[in-house]
Scaffold this motif. Structure first.
Motif, PDB file in Angstrom:
ATOM      1  N   ALA A 122       5.070   1.228   1.014  1.00  0.00           N
ATOM      2  CA  ALA A 122       4.622   1.327   0.381  1.00  0.00           C
ATOM      3  C   ALA A 122       3.535   3.022  -0.112  1.00  0.00           C
ATOM      4  O   ALA A 122       3.707   3.883  -1.333  1.00  0.00           O
ATOM      5  N   LYS A 123       3.644   3.343   0.797  1.00  0.00           N
ATOM      6  CA  LYS A 123       3.146   5.208   0.658  1.00  0.00           C
ATOM      7  C   LYS A 123       4.154   6.204   0.517  1.00  0.00           C
ATOM      8  O   LYS A 123       3.916   6.447  -0.680  1.00  0.00           O
ATOM      9  N   HIS A 124       5.204   4.938   0.862  1.00  0.00           N
ATOM     10  CA  HIS A 124       6.611   5.851   0.149  1.00  0.00           C
ATOM     11  C   HIS A 124       7.020   5.729  -0.962  1.00  0.00           C
ATOM     12  O   HIS A 124       8.005   6.793  -2.154  1.00  0.00           O
ATOM     13  N   ALA A 125       6.862   4.756  -1.880  1.00  0.00           N
ATOM     14  CA  ALA A 125       6.456   4.658  -2.491  1.00  0.00           C
ATOM     15  C   ALA A 125       5.470   4.401  -4.305  1.00  0.00           C
ATOM     16  O   ALA A 125       5.607   4.467  -5.326  1.00  0.00           O
ATOM     17  N   GLY A 126       4.399   5.549  -3.636  1.00  0.00           N
ATOM     18  CA  GLY A 126       3.900   6.268  -5.029  1.00  0.00           C
ATOM     19  C   GLY A 126       2.563   5.675  -3.873  1.00  0.00           C
ATOM     20  O   GLY A 126       1.529   6.247  -4.446  1.00  0.00           O
ATOM     21  N   GLN A 127       2.374   4.581  -3.466  1.00  0.00           N
ATOM     22  CA  GLN A 127       1.004   4.126  -3.108  1.00  0.00           C
ATOM     23  C   GLN A 127       0.104   5.609  -1.758  1.00  0.00           C
ATOM     24  O   GLN A 127      -0.912   4.780  -1.048  1.00  0.00           O
ATOM     25  N   ILE A 139      -2.950   4.966   1.851  1.00  0.00           N
ATOM     26  CA  ILE A 139      -2.668   4.772   2.875  1.00  0.00           C
ATOM     27  C   ILE A 139      -2.886   6.215   3.721  1.00  0.00           C
ATOM     28  O   ILE A 139      -1.802   7.110   3.094  1.00  0.00           O
ATOM     29  N   ALA A 140      -3.063   5.924   5.075  1.00  0.00           N
ATOM     30  CA  ALA A 140      -2.630   6.894   6.096  1.00  0.00           C
ATOM     31  C   ALA A 140      -1.861   6.983   6.948  1.00  0.00           C
ATOM     32  O   ALA A 140      -1.981   6.078   7.573  1.00  0.00           O
ATOM     33  N   LYS A 162       0.468   4.647  13.744  1.00  0.00           N
ATOM     34  CA  LYS A 162       0.445   3.117  12.426  1.00  0.00           C
ATOM     35  C   LYS A 162       0.077   3.996  11.678  1.00  0.00           C
ATOM     36  O   LYS A 162      -1.295   4.517  10.974  1.00  0.00           O
ATOM     37  N   HIS A 163       0.484   3.034  10.355  1.00  0.00           N
ATOM     38  CA  HIS A 163      -0.207   3.462   9.091  1.00  0.00           C
ATOM     39  C   HIS A 163      -1.406   2.916   8.726  1.00  0.00           C
ATOM     40  O   HIS A 163      -1.703   1.851   9.450  1.00  0.00           O
TER      41      HIS A 163
END
Length: 154
Positions: free
Chosen positions: A50-55, A59-60, A67-68
């Protein structure tokens, strides 16, 4: 297998797996480690994707734990946090009512008789007691709850 999600669906999925992992993390029964680890691994995978998909705004990545995680700011306003808080609140009151009612029943019929009862039999015998506690806690919360220590404990 490939799944496609809209941004809203991906947000919902992120919250769902985070909620599931949060609840699973409370499981301390022997042998639960594998199940908890599976939930955490899936959460990690979904959050990373999800982070790589623009979210990435909510998300940290924790360098120390590798860990995310959802940011605290996002969690505070999230539906999943609202669900988790409500779940914990309901479980607290339900457990308190049931345990107090069970204590009262055990005192009334004696511990040997109480232990012979099934859970269903206990619930059937404590319905009125539970109702009284629910009414009390609905009206007053824990305001009128007091712990009375035995004299030997000061």
């Amino acid at each position: 297998m490939h799944l496609r999600f809209t941004e809203d669906e991906l947000d919902t999925l992120v919250e769902m797996v985070s909620l599931a992992a949060e609840v699973a993390s409370w499981n301390e029964r022997p042998g639960s480690e594998e199940g908890v680890a599976a939930y955490e691994a899936l959460e990690e995978k979904v959050l990373e994707k999800a982070k790589h998909a623009g979210q990435g705004t909510h998300i940290a990545f924790d360098e120390e734990k590798q860990k995310h995680h959802l940011t605290p700011d996002y969690q505070d306003g999230s539906f999943y946090q609202q669900c988790y808080d409500e779940f914990r609140n309901e479980v607290f009151w339900e457990e308190l009512v049931i345990r107090l009612a069970d204590r009262d029943l055990a005192r009334a019929i004696g511990m040997p008789a109480w232990t012979k009862l099934t859970e269903e039999e206990r619930r059937a015998q404590t319905q009125d007691i539970e109702k009284r506690y629910w009414e009390e806690f609905s009206k007053n919360g824990i305001e009128r709850v007091a712990v009375i220590f035995p004299p030997s404990e000061g």
